[in-house]
Design a protein around this motif. Structure first.
Motif, mmCIF file in Angstrom:
data_model
loop_
_atom_site.group_PDB
_atom_site.id
_atom_site.type_symbol
_atom_site.label_atom_id
_atom_site.label_comp_id
_atom_site.label_asym_id
_atom_site.label_seq_id
_atom_site.Cartn_x
_atom_site.Cartn_y
_atom_site.Cartn_z
ATOM 1 N N UNK A 219 0.834 -1.211 0.000
ATOM 2 C CA UNK A 219 0.000 0.000 0.000
ATOM 3 C C UNK A 219 0.868 1.260 0.000
ATOM 4 N N UNK A 220 1.823 1.289 -0.929
ATOM 5 C CA UNK A 220 2.724 2.440 -1.014
ATOM 6 C C UNK A 220 1.969 3.685 -1.452
ATOM 7 N N UNK A 221 1.163 3.559 -2.519
ATOM 8 C CA UNK A 221 0.304 4.663 -2.931
ATOM 9 C C UNK A 221 -1.117 4.334 -2.482
ATOM 10 N N UNK A 222 -1.499 4.883 -1.354
ATOM 11 C CA UNK A 222 -2.804 4.537 -0.783
ATOM 12 C C UNK A 222 -3.352 5.727 -0.014
ATOM 13 N N UNK A 223 -4.164 5.437 1.004
ATOM 14 C CA UNK A 223 -4.819 6.494 1.758
ATOM 15 C C UNK A 223 -4.011 7.016 2.925
#
Length: 384
Positions: A219-223
């Motif tokens: 989840x590197x690019x997440x919320x």
């Protein structure tokens, strides 16, 4: 509606030899068509690769005047391969598969491993098929072509000019392989099949798929803002693919445009293969979820709790199995094992999504807001 037989295999009973045998038979029943198709396409790639070239190419030579060779970019010495084609394919497959299997010590999801490994193979096989077809029909000269060809225009006679394309063009400097003195036909063929790069295709097919998979699991690019070292780790496969592809310019095995085209083919195949195996490519709410064959994934309910706590490597801010167990004990959930069940895409709604039997699913943004409120209420002690 969920297929009952398929749902039964999602959390298989592996107790004893009979349970394992039943599960393997069910897996083979579901996957045999894909395995057969991969074998057929792999064999087709080999057949196309070994077929004679479909086109006759000209290349310019002149030994008059100064004795200059036109297009010196094809006159580099043949230095051999830094990475052989076979080794390139092996590394492009085994390293992503090894990383995926190693991560399963923490993720512990058979279907995630299954979808990921098949996805890597899909990307490699399709990429290989595309690039060998283009090689055979289009092709192009490698930078060391003239060194392999060793042309001698004096050996050309009217009877040996089979194509009629020798000594043609402006100043009659264009020739074909009829003037090559190298008797090794396979070496000549290899020297004329530079475009696109098979090394680059394999490297980007395998490692871009691994990049997408690692991004989904971490989840590197997440919320939330991730740690820098996770970002560096996720980018590592792209560095590996770039190094493997661009190393071909050192030994002059490929032109830059061969590498660019192969990289594009491999990248496209990696994205296409990832998307048919997982619920999304970039949408961080769903891109870690392996899809099933007999059930449509429901995107309308938002990131429910079992979505967040299943088939991910990261374990913080609501992601990961440790939090699932803790919240399950606190909230009385009696089927925590269901979170490992990829068939639960449309059932067992939780309070995070705000759904229940007979209730319309809430908008994903509402579900996200409620999920955030729940995690905040639990406090920092729940953020593992």
């Amino acid at each position: 509606m969920t297929n009952e037989k398929w749902a039964a295999t999602a959390t298989p009973d592996l107790n004893g030899p009979q349970g394992k045998t039943r599960f393997l038979l069910q897996w083979a029943k579901v996957s045999w068509k894909d395995i057969l198709a991969m074998a057929i396409l792999g064999a087709a790639s080999q057949a196309v690769y070994k077929a004679p070239l479909a086109a006759v190419r000209n290349f310019p030579i002149t030994f008059s005047g100064s004795g200059d060779i036109v297009y010196p970019q094809f006159a580099y010495p043949e230095r051999g391969w830094i990475i052989s084609p076979m080794l390139s394919g092996i590394l492009s497959a085994l390293i992503p598969i090894a990383v995926i299997l190693l991560a399963q010590t923490r993720i512990r999801s058979f279907w995630d491993a299954n979808n990921a490994i098949l996805g890597v193979l899909y990307a490699l096989i399709l990429g290989t098929l595309f690039q060998v077809i283009i090689k055979q029909l289009i092709g192009g000269f490698r930078p060391y072509f003239l060194d392999v060809c060793r042309p001698d225009t004096s050996r050309l006679t009217q009877s040996s000019n089979h194509t009629g394309l020798n000594g043609v063009g402006f100043h009659e400097i264009m020739y074909t392989v009829d003037v090559c003195t190298n008797p090794d036909k396979q070496a000549l063929k290899n020297a004329m099949t530079s475009f696109p790069s098979g090394h680059s295709t394999a490297a980007f097919a395998g490692y871009v798929f691994l990049f997408l998979w690692m991004n989904a699991k971490l989840k590197v690019w997440s919320g939330h803002q991730t740690s820098f070292y996770w970002l560096a780790l996720v980018m590592a496969p792209l560095l590996g693919a770039t190094l493997m592809a661009c190393a071909l310019t050192i030994d002059q095995a490929h032109n830059w445009y061969d590498i660019l085209a192969g990289s594009a083919i491999g990248t496209i195949m990696a994205f296409a293969s990832y998307r048919i195996c997982y619920a999304a490519v970039w949408d961080w709410r769903y891109n870690h979820i392996p899809l099933t064959r007999h059930q449509i994934f429901d995107y309308t309910v938002g990131p429910r709790l079992e979505y967040m706590e299943r088939a991910v490597f990261i374990k913080k801010l609501g992601w990961g199995k440790k939090r699932a167990v803790r919240l399950g004990k606190r909230r009385g959930l009696d089927r925590i094992g269901d979170f490992d069940d990829p068939s639960l895409h449309t059932k067992n709604a939780t309070t995070v999504s705000g759904t229940s039997n007979g209730e319309s699913p809430r908008h994903p943004e509402i579900a996200i807001a409620r999920g955030h409120a729940l995690h905040t209420e639990r406090g920092a002690d729940d953020m593992v």
